[in-house]
Design an enzyme around this catalytic site. Structure first.
Site, short mmCIF file in Angstrom:
data_model
loop_
_atom_site.label_atom_id
_atom_site.label_comp_id
_atom_site.label_asym_id
_atom_site.label_seq_id
_atom_site.Cartn_x
_atom_site.Cartn_y
_atom_site.Cartn_z
CE LYS A 240 8.42 -32.09 1.06
NZ LYS A 240 9.03 -33.57 0.95
NE ARG A 314 4.79 -41.17 -5.67
CZ ARG A 314 5.46 -42.00 -4.87
NH1 ARG A 314 5.19 -43.23 -4.47
NH2 ARG A 314 6.46 -41.60 -4.34
#
Length: 460
Positions: A240, A314
Site C-alpha cells: 500500500k 478474503r
C-alpha cells in the site's frame, strides 16, 4: 466503560429541552423572563445541534435547550443528542421533553460519552443522564458497552494489538461469560489444515492464529460469527502507499465488531449456541511473504491463485468460513473491513451487506434502520462470478480490473460457504473519519447493533 447514566438524583437533575425552529417559540414562552432574555441575547434559534445552558437567578444552570431538525426533515439525525456529552458542563441531566426518539437519543447519549483514553488523559466531563421512564436502560447499556469494546480494540495501535493481543481480548471476553476458548497458533495452522490463514500471516514475526470461542446450550440454534482479524495490513508485496496504510490498524475491525456482537448476545443470554471464529494475522513484508501469482490450497480444497496480496482479508476468511460450515450452522455471519470499492460506492457510514436469504435481508434492513446502524443490501450478482476464474487454479482472489470490487469479494467468499442454512456477509469500514453526534472520530462499531437486535427478535 464509564457509565453515563444516573438513577439516584432524578429530583435534582437539570432538564434538557429539545426544540426545533418551529417549536422553539412555544418552548421559550414557558421559560422565566430572565431565561427568555438570556436566550434572546445569545440569538438562540434552536438550530440543529446548537446547545444553550440557561442560568438560574443564583447563577446555576437552570435548564438546557438543544436544537433538533424538524420532524420529517430529510437531514434528521436521530443520534443528534449524542453530541450532548461533549457540550454540557459536568452535572446530572434529564430529558424534559421527548426528542424525536427517546430510546435512540438515550443510546446516542451513551455512545457520545465514549473517549479513548489509554495513552493520554482525556478531559471527560462527568456528564450523566437520568434515563426517561420506559427506556430499557439495561439493553442500552449493553449495546453501549459492546460498542466501546469494538472502538477500544480498533483504536489500539498495532504495536499493542497484534494477533496475540486480539486473542487475549477474546479470551478475556470468554472468561467473563463462561465461554470456552481455544486458539490454533503458528505452524499448527498448517497441521490442522488452515493453509490460507497461515499463508497471509507467515511473513510476520507475530504468529498468525485462529481464535475460537463457543458459548451457550448446544441444543439451541447454531449462530456462528466470523470476523476478519488483520491486525495490520501493509498490503504485503503489493504494498500500500503510505496514505493507504495510515489507519490500517483498523483492519481487524471485523473481529472487533464480532466480539462486540458476541458480548451483546452473551450478556443478553440469547437462546443460541454461539460460536466466534477470528483468523488473526498481520499482513507483513518479508523474504517469506506470499507473492502475486502464488497458488495455495484452501481448507475447502480449492486451489487459490493470488491475484493481489492486498486482498488478504478474503483469504483468511475463506478458511474460517469453510471451517464454520463443517458444523452446518443455522446462521453464519461474517464481518470484515474488506474493500475500498464498498467505500467508493457507499462511503464510510453505510456498509453493504450480502445474502441470498430474502427473509434475512428484510430483517437486516429493518433493524439497520430501526437502530440507526445503517446497512445497504448489495447483490451476489451471478454474472460476475466468472470474473474469479483463474487459468491455472480453481479461483483467483482478486480479479483484474476495478469493477464491482465489493461484489466480487462477496462472491469469492460465497465459494467457501456450503452448508450454512443462512449466510450474511457485511463489508464494514469500522472507522469514523470525522466526528459526528454519538460517533467520535476513530474506530467504530458497525453492523453489530443491528444484527444483535435481529438475533434478539429471533432467539430472545
Amino acid at each position: 466503560m464509564h457509565s453515563p447514566f444516573e438513577t439516584a438524583h432524578a429530583a435534582s437533575s437539570i432538564p434538557i429541552y429539545f426544540a426545533t425552529r418551529t417549536t422553539w417559540a412555544a418552548i421559550s414562552k414557558e421559560l422565566s423572563p430572565q431565561a427568555q432574555q438570556f436566550a434572546k441575547a445569545n440569538d438562540y434559534a434552536a438550530k440543529p445541534g446548537k446547545c444553550l445552558a440557561l442560568p438560574s437567578p443564583e447563577g446555576q444552570i437552570a435548564q438546557v435547550i438543544f436544537g433538533l431538525e424538524e420532524e420529517g426533515s430529510k437531514s434528521r439525525d436521530l443520534f443528534r443528542p449524542g453530541a450532548l456529552p461533549g457540550l454540557l458542563p459536568p452535572g446530572i441531566y434529564r430529558f424534559a421533553n421527548a426528542p424525536h426518539d427517546i430510546r435512540l437519543a438515550t443510546l446516542a447519549f451513551a455512545l457520545g460519552s465514549y473517549r479513548f483514553g489509554r495513552y493520554r488523559k482525556t478531559d471527560r466531563p462527568d456528564v450523566r443522564l437520568v434515563p426517561s421512564d420506559g427506556v430499557d436502560i439495561t439493553d442500552i447499556t449493553r449495546m453501549a458497552e459492546a460498542a466501546s469494546l469494538a472502538r477500544d480494540l480498533i483504536n489500539m495501535p498495532s504495536n499493542d494489538m497484534g494477533p496475540e493481543e486480539l486473542a487475549a481480548a477474546a479470551q478475556q471476553l470468554a472468561t467473563r461469560y463462561g465461554a470456552s476458548f481455544s486458539a490454533i497458533v503458528g505452524d499448527e495452522l498448517i497441521q490442522q489444515n488452515f493453509p490460507l490463514i497461515h499463508t497471509v500471516g507467515m511473513a510476520s514475526p507475530r504468529a498468525p492464529r485462529l481464535i475460537d470461542l463457543s458459548w451457550g446450550d448446544p441444543a439451541h440454534p447454531k449462530v456462528t460469527l466470523v470476523g476478519k482479524g488483520v491486525c495490520f495490513d501493509t498490503g504485503g508485496l503489493d504494498l500500500k502507499p503510505s496514505s493507504g496504510m495510515l489507519i490500517m490498524k483498523k483492519d481487524m475491525g471485523g473481529a472487533a465488531n464480532v466480539l462486540a456482537l458476541a458480548q451483546m448476545v452473551m450478556d443478553a443470554g440469547l437462546k443460541v449456541r454461539l460460536r466466534v471464529l477470528i483468523p488473526a494475522v498481520e499482513n507483513a513484508v518479508a523474504g517469506n511473504a506470499f507473492r502475486p501469482l502464488d497458488i495455495f490450497k484452501s481448507r475447502k480444497g480449492l486451489n487459490v491463485e493470488i491475484g493481489n496480496t492486498d486482498a488478504e482479508g478474503r483469504l483468511v476468511l475463506a478458511d474460517a468460513l469453510a471451517f464454520a460450515c463443517e458444523e452446518k450452522p443455522d446462521l453464519l455471519v461474517d464481518l470484515g473491513t474488506l474493500t475500498g470499492a464498498a467505500r467508493v460506492a457507499l462511503g464510510p457510514d453505510l456498509p453493504p451487506f450480502y445474502t441470498n436469504d430474502e427473509t434475512l435481508a428484510l430483517d437486516v434492513a429493518r433493524f439497520a434502520t430501526g437502530e440507526q446502524d445503517p446497512l445497504w443490501r448489495m447483490p451476489l450478482w451471478p454474472a460476475y462470478d466468472s470474473w474469479l476464474d483463474s487459468k491455472v487454479a480453481d479461483i483467483n482472489n482478486a480479479p483484474s480490473g476495478g469493477f464491482a470490487g465489493s461484489i466480487t469479494c462477496a462472491l469469492f467468499l460465497q465459494r467457501f460457504v456450503t452448508d450454512a442454512k443462512s449466510w450474511l456477509h457485511v463489508d464494514i469500514f469500522g472507522w469514523t473519519p470525522s466526528a459526528k453526534p454519538a460517533r467520535p472520530e476513530g474506530g467504530e462499531c458497525q453492523a453489530a447493533r443491528a444484527i444483535y437486535k435481529l438475533l434478539s427478535e429471533r432467539y430472545g
